[in-house]
Design an enzyme around this catalytic site. Structure first.
Site, PDB file in Angstrom:
ATOM      1  N   GLU A 192       2.675  -9.264  15.216  1.00 20.04           N
ATOM      2  CA  GLU A 192       1.055  -8.875  15.349  1.00 20.04           C
ATOM      3  C   GLU A 192       0.264  -9.857  16.257  1.00 20.04           C
ATOM      4  OE1 GLU A 192       0.093  -7.687  11.492  1.00 20.04           O
ATOM      5  OE2 GLU A 192       1.749  -6.583  11.226  1.00 20.04           O
ATOM      6  N   PRO A 213      -4.835 -14.655  13.629  1.00 14.93           N
ATOM      7  CA  PRO A 213      -5.743 -15.293  12.816  1.00 14.93           C
ATOM      8  C   PRO A 213      -5.396 -14.584  11.426  1.00 14.93           C
ATOM      9  CG  PRO A 213      -6.804 -13.527  14.292  1.00 14.93           C
ATOM     10  CD  PRO A 213      -5.168 -13.806  14.819  1.00 14.93           C
ATOM     11  N   HIS A 435       3.097   4.888  -0.745  1.00 15.42           N
ATOM     12  CA  HIS A 435       2.984   3.604  -0.140  1.00 15.42           C
ATOM     13  C   HIS A 435       3.810   2.482  -1.050  1.00 15.42           C
ATOM     14  CE1 HIS A 435       0.785  -0.096   0.972  1.00 15.42           C
ATOM     15  NE2 HIS A 435       1.531   0.082   2.116  1.00 15.42           N
ATOM     16  N   HIS A 436       4.530   1.851  -0.385  1.00 18.42           N
ATOM     17  CA  HIS A 436       5.404   0.594  -0.963  1.00 18.42           C
ATOM     18  C   HIS A 436       5.126  -0.581  -0.283  1.00 18.42           C
ATOM     19  CE1 HIS A 436       8.805   3.472  -2.720  1.00 18.42           C
ATOM     20  NE2 HIS A 436       7.776   3.704  -3.273  1.00 18.42           N
ATOM     21  N   GLU A 437       3.958  -1.365  -0.985  1.00 12.11           N
ATOM     22  CA  GLU A 437       3.820  -2.761  -0.043  1.00 12.11           C
ATOM     23  C   GLU A 437       4.889  -3.382  -0.980  1.00 12.11           C
ATOM     24  OE1 GLU A 437       2.411  -4.261   2.437  1.00 12.11           O
ATOM     25  OE2 GLU A 437       3.453  -5.700   1.538  1.00 12.11           O
ATOM     26  N   HIS A 505       6.091  -0.980   8.039  1.00 11.55           N
ATOM     27  CA  HIS A 505       5.073  -2.193   8.565  1.00 11.55           C
ATOM     28  C   HIS A 505       5.863  -3.335   8.345  1.00 11.55           C
ATOM     29  CE1 HIS A 505       1.314   0.085   9.696  1.00 11.55           C
ATOM     30  NE2 HIS A 505       2.301   1.087   9.503  1.00 11.55           N
ATOM     31  N   GLU A 506       5.424  -4.470   9.291  1.00  7.25           N
ATOM     32  CA  GLU A 506       5.878  -5.524   9.344  1.00  7.25           C
ATOM     33  C   GLU A 506       7.377  -5.954   9.248  1.00  7.25           C
ATOM     34  OE1 GLU A 506       3.758  -5.012   6.593  1.00  7.25           O
ATOM     35  OE2 GLU A 506       1.808  -5.210   7.982  1.00  7.25           O
ATOM     36  N   GLU A 524       5.665  -0.451  12.407  1.00  5.31           N
ATOM     37  CA  GLU A 524       4.513  -1.031  13.056  1.00  5.31           C
ATOM     38  C   GLU A 524       4.945  -2.089  13.959  1.00  5.31           C
ATOM     39  OE1 GLU A 524       2.329  -3.830  10.698  1.00  5.31           O
ATOM     40  OE2 GLU A 524       0.461  -3.143  11.183  1.00  5.31           O
ATOM     41  N   GLU A 530      -5.415  -1.798  13.134  1.00 15.61           N
ATOM     42  CA  GLU A 530      -6.205  -2.452  11.854  1.00 15.61           C
ATOM     43  C   GLU A 530      -6.842  -3.775  12.362  1.00 15.61           C
ATOM     44  OE1 GLU A 530      -2.909  -3.157   9.221  1.00 15.61           O
ATOM     45  OE2 GLU A 530      -2.030  -4.955  10.070  1.00 15.61           O
TER      46      GLU A 530
END
Ligand code: NOJ
Ligand code: CA
Length: 724
Positions: A192, A213, A435-437, A505-506, A524, A530
């Site tokens: 990212e 950051p 959504h599965h974080e 994502h990630e 992602e 974002e």
């Protein structure tokens, strides 16, 4: 010497989108030279002759390769091989035991993508190497296409090399000079980053300024390391792209530059104890890819990455559908609302918390009322789905926590009435996206995956956005190691068993695996939109992503940000969306994806409903794509024909410098008139001072029309074309 003819027959993507199978023709001869050949040189060129691959075995039996394009150096002589933990390295002492050649020209049909038919045309050379001192065998298979080369290591099943541990890959990419590079720093945990454009020799100088950051869990590697896909340009105008294809059961390959020799060497992401890959023959490494052309547009048009992946592994693909969605998301990203439900508990134990006994902080985003508002909006404007984040317990205590068990993926918060919302969405003809974080607690996710997927199916969900924020658990592993990469693929395969589509994502950056597993509809794995709410992203980012991140597959970039001033949502957030509104529209075409979000909040879209029309209209799946103009980080102009429809869309995404695009409509059918609705930057548009200045106009065009369209700084345009 004798000839063996194999692989003659019909090749067909194993899915119902394939109405017919194309014939796989074997035009070239295949020679199998048996027995000892010894040191030597072998050459294979692309079908059009422009790309030439030379393989050499040096006097010490060290395998090397070199690539030229139209006679110019692309990769100078470079070493091949692997270092092993035991039994000696596979780097030298080889002899050539045989060489197989083959020509393939086939066409296949992806389930979704930038075109409905893809030609796979290459000449192949497999060099069979033997290491007499160890009696081990290793093949290097090269495929040479008109637009580049793929090669990989293959290990036939053999007694002297059954189980082995790779400690390093020595594959080199010797550069033909001090090229211009568009790069992000080597990192085993995140991609990212913003891209830096510099000479190769200046990479280490800029390295320290490539900070990320937002995330503290970055695992930067070293000051001369970069990630792939790496975009490069020679001073005499050759565009070169280095990446990998079919990353399966192996760590990610970064590249380490030797600034003296300007040679990159593979840098594999390590496992928790520093080893790289655990292998069992017969097996292969992923393909290493070198895409090359003297026209930047060819890099975008290249299908080498997909072609080097295996055909579709899913028999019935009728449930895999492109999807346009909105979400209870941007309001959380800009901190207008929250994922969590309460501030009461700083330390959540999932099984010990009764949320109904806690005091809600009142800013929870995924409430019944708010989710219904998004469902209504989606239904009103014809969106397929609504993503809801923060619906499940655990968010009070998740980010960056190195906990083994953060989420259970099945328990909603008390103010998210799942059966009610499920039925409400169904009534309105809208799907909910799960959504599965995972908070990178990969073990926890694997333990709960079956239950979580089953829960989805029981409640009518057929797509999941997964996320891997934080340090990987088990500790010591990172995001791109062999073990973690195997997890991502396991999650995709298991999802396919449940007929679930995945947007991770990630996770590891894509390498074309969506050909084999088309239920992987999004990833992602780069700096998404974002970051416009996390302090901003420099203009030009979306004009480099098509040359880098998108080489491996589509991105859930989440475009459609119409409100630039984030403080309007959250006075404490001073971020600014560094693009014009017209630039945001262009991204739906220049960054093709079967999964596209309209990322901003409903109330903002209601204010710009005329421009929002483009997002409503734009297609997600294509018959053909035409790359009209392109220069890395500067501009990309792309036209695409909607799959099975007489509709075309054009997007022009501009970087920092204002320019005038020339759109040549010769891709349209001849002799017909078309209506073009053009959404472009206003005269005074500028991403900082006047980003919401746009013009919508209609024109009649034909295939002979050429239009000049002004693009503001970080601006752009979008066009919808229908028969007049
Ligand atoms: C980072 C993802 O990129 C973002 O889309 C998501 O909302 C958060 N993680 C929380 O899962
Ligand atoms: Ca992210």
């Amino acid at each position: 010497m004798f000839f063996v003819l194999k692989n003659i027959g019909y090749l067909c993507e194993n899915n119902s989108y394939t109405f017919f199978c194309m014939k796989k023709t074997i035009c070239g001869a295949m020679a199998l030279l048996m027995g000892f050949v010894g040191a030597g040189a072998e050459t294979v060129s692309s079908p059009d002759g422009n790309v030439v691959l030379d393989f050499t075995l040096t006097q010490t039996g060290e395998p090397q390769y070199a690539i030229t394009y139209k006679g110019k150096d692309v990769i100078k002589p470079s070493r091949l091989g692997l270092k092993l933990k035991s039994g000696g390295d596979l780097t030298d002492g080889f002899t050539i035991a045989g060489v197989d050649t083959l020509t393939v020209d086939e066409t296949w049909k992806p389930v979704w993508g930038e075109e409905s038919q893809i030609r796979n045309h290459y000449k192949e050379m497999a060099v069979k190497l033997k290491q007499p001192s160890t009696k081990r065998e290793m093949d290097v298979r090269f495929r040479v296409f008109d637009d580049g080369v793929g090669f990989r290591y293959e290990f036939p099943m053999q007694k002297k090399l059954s189980y082995f541990t790779v400690t390093d890959e020595v594959t080199e990419f010797a550069m033909p000079g001090d090229l211009t590079a568009w790069w992000i720093p080597g990192d085993n945990d995140t991609q990212e980053y913003e891209y830096t454009r510099s000479r190769l020799s200046k990479i280490s100088k800029h390295y320290d300024s490539t900070v990320n950051p937002t995330y503290v869990w970055q695992g930067k590697t070293g000051p001369n390391d970069v990630q792939t896909a790496l975009m490069l340009k020679t001073d005499d105008g050759l565009y070169v792209n280095l990446h990998e294809a079919a990353l399966v059961d192996y760590p990610v390959m970064h590249l380490r530059l030797n600034p003296e020799t300007l040679t990159f060497t593979s840098l594999l992401a390590p496992d928790a104890v520093g080893d790289k890959a655990h292998m069992q023959s017969d097996c292969t490494t992923p393909w290493r890819t070198v895409i090359v052309s003297d026209d930047a547009r060819d890099i975008l048009a290249s299908r080498i990455t997909l072609n080097l992946n295996e055909p579709c592994a899913i028999e019935d693909v009728s449930w895999i559908k492109p999807c346009k969605y909105v979400g209870v998301w941007w309001e959380m990203i800009n901190r207008m609302s929250k994922w969590s439900y309460t501030n009461d508990m700083p330390n959540i134990h999932l099984d010990r918390v009764d949320y109904t006994k806690t005091k809600p902080h009142g800013k929870h985003g995924a409430t019944n009322e708010n989710v219904k508002r998004y469902i209504d909006f989606a239904a009103k404007y014809g969106f397929d789905a609504v993503l809801v984040e923060g619906w499940n317990i655990g968010w009070e205590d998740w980010s960056g926590k190195e906990k083994d068990e953060v989420f259970d993926f099945i328990t909603p918060y008390p103010d998210f009435d799942l059966p009610m919302l499920r039925d409400y969405a169904k009534e309105k003809g809208v799907k909910l996206i799960m959504h599965h974080e995972t908070s990178s607690s990969v073990r926890n996710y694997e333990r709960r995956m079956d239950e979580a997927y089953k829960f989805m199916k029981d409640n009518g969900y057929d797509a999941v956005k997964s996320g891997y924020v934080g340090n990987i658990i088990p500790a010591g592993s990172n995001h791109y190691s062999q073990w973690t990469n195997n997890h991502y693929l396991h999650a995709i395969k298991k999802a396919a068993d449940y007929k679930i589509m995945v947007n991770a994502h990630e996770a590891v950056r894509p390498t074309g695996l969506c050909r084999t597993w088309p239920n992987l509809i999004g990833n992602e794995s780069a700096r998404g939109s974002e970051y416009h709410a996390f302090g901003g992203t420099t203009p030009g980012h979306t004009a480099i992503l098509p040359f880098t991140r998108l080489i491996g597959g589509p991105m859930d970039y989440t475009p459609g940000l119409f409100e630039n001033d984030i403080s309007k949502y959250n006075p404490k957030n001073k971020s600014w969306v560094n693009t014009t509104l017209a630039n945001q529209l262009s991204l739906y075409v220049t960054m093709s994806s079967p999964l596209q979000m309209a990322a901003d909040v409903p109330e903002t879209y209601e204010k710009f409903i005329d421009a929002f029309q483009f997002i409503k209209d734009v297609a997600l799946d294509w018959d053909e794509s035409y790359y009209l103009e392109a220069e890395p980080m500067e501009y990309v102009t792309t036209a695409r024909k909607a799959k099975g429809e007489e509709r075309w869309f054009v997007g022009g995404t501009n970087g920092m410098e204002p320019r005038t695009a020339t759109v040549d409509f010769s891709f349209l059918p001849k002799g017909k008139k078309f209506k073009a609705v053009i959404y472009r930057d206003g005269k005074d548009a500028h991403y900082k001072t006047n980003p919401q200045s746009y013009v919508i106009e209609e024109k009649t065009i034909t295939s002979k029309t050429k239009l000049k369209i002004a693009e503001a700084a970080s601006g752009g345009f979008a066009i919808t074309i229908t028969p007049a």
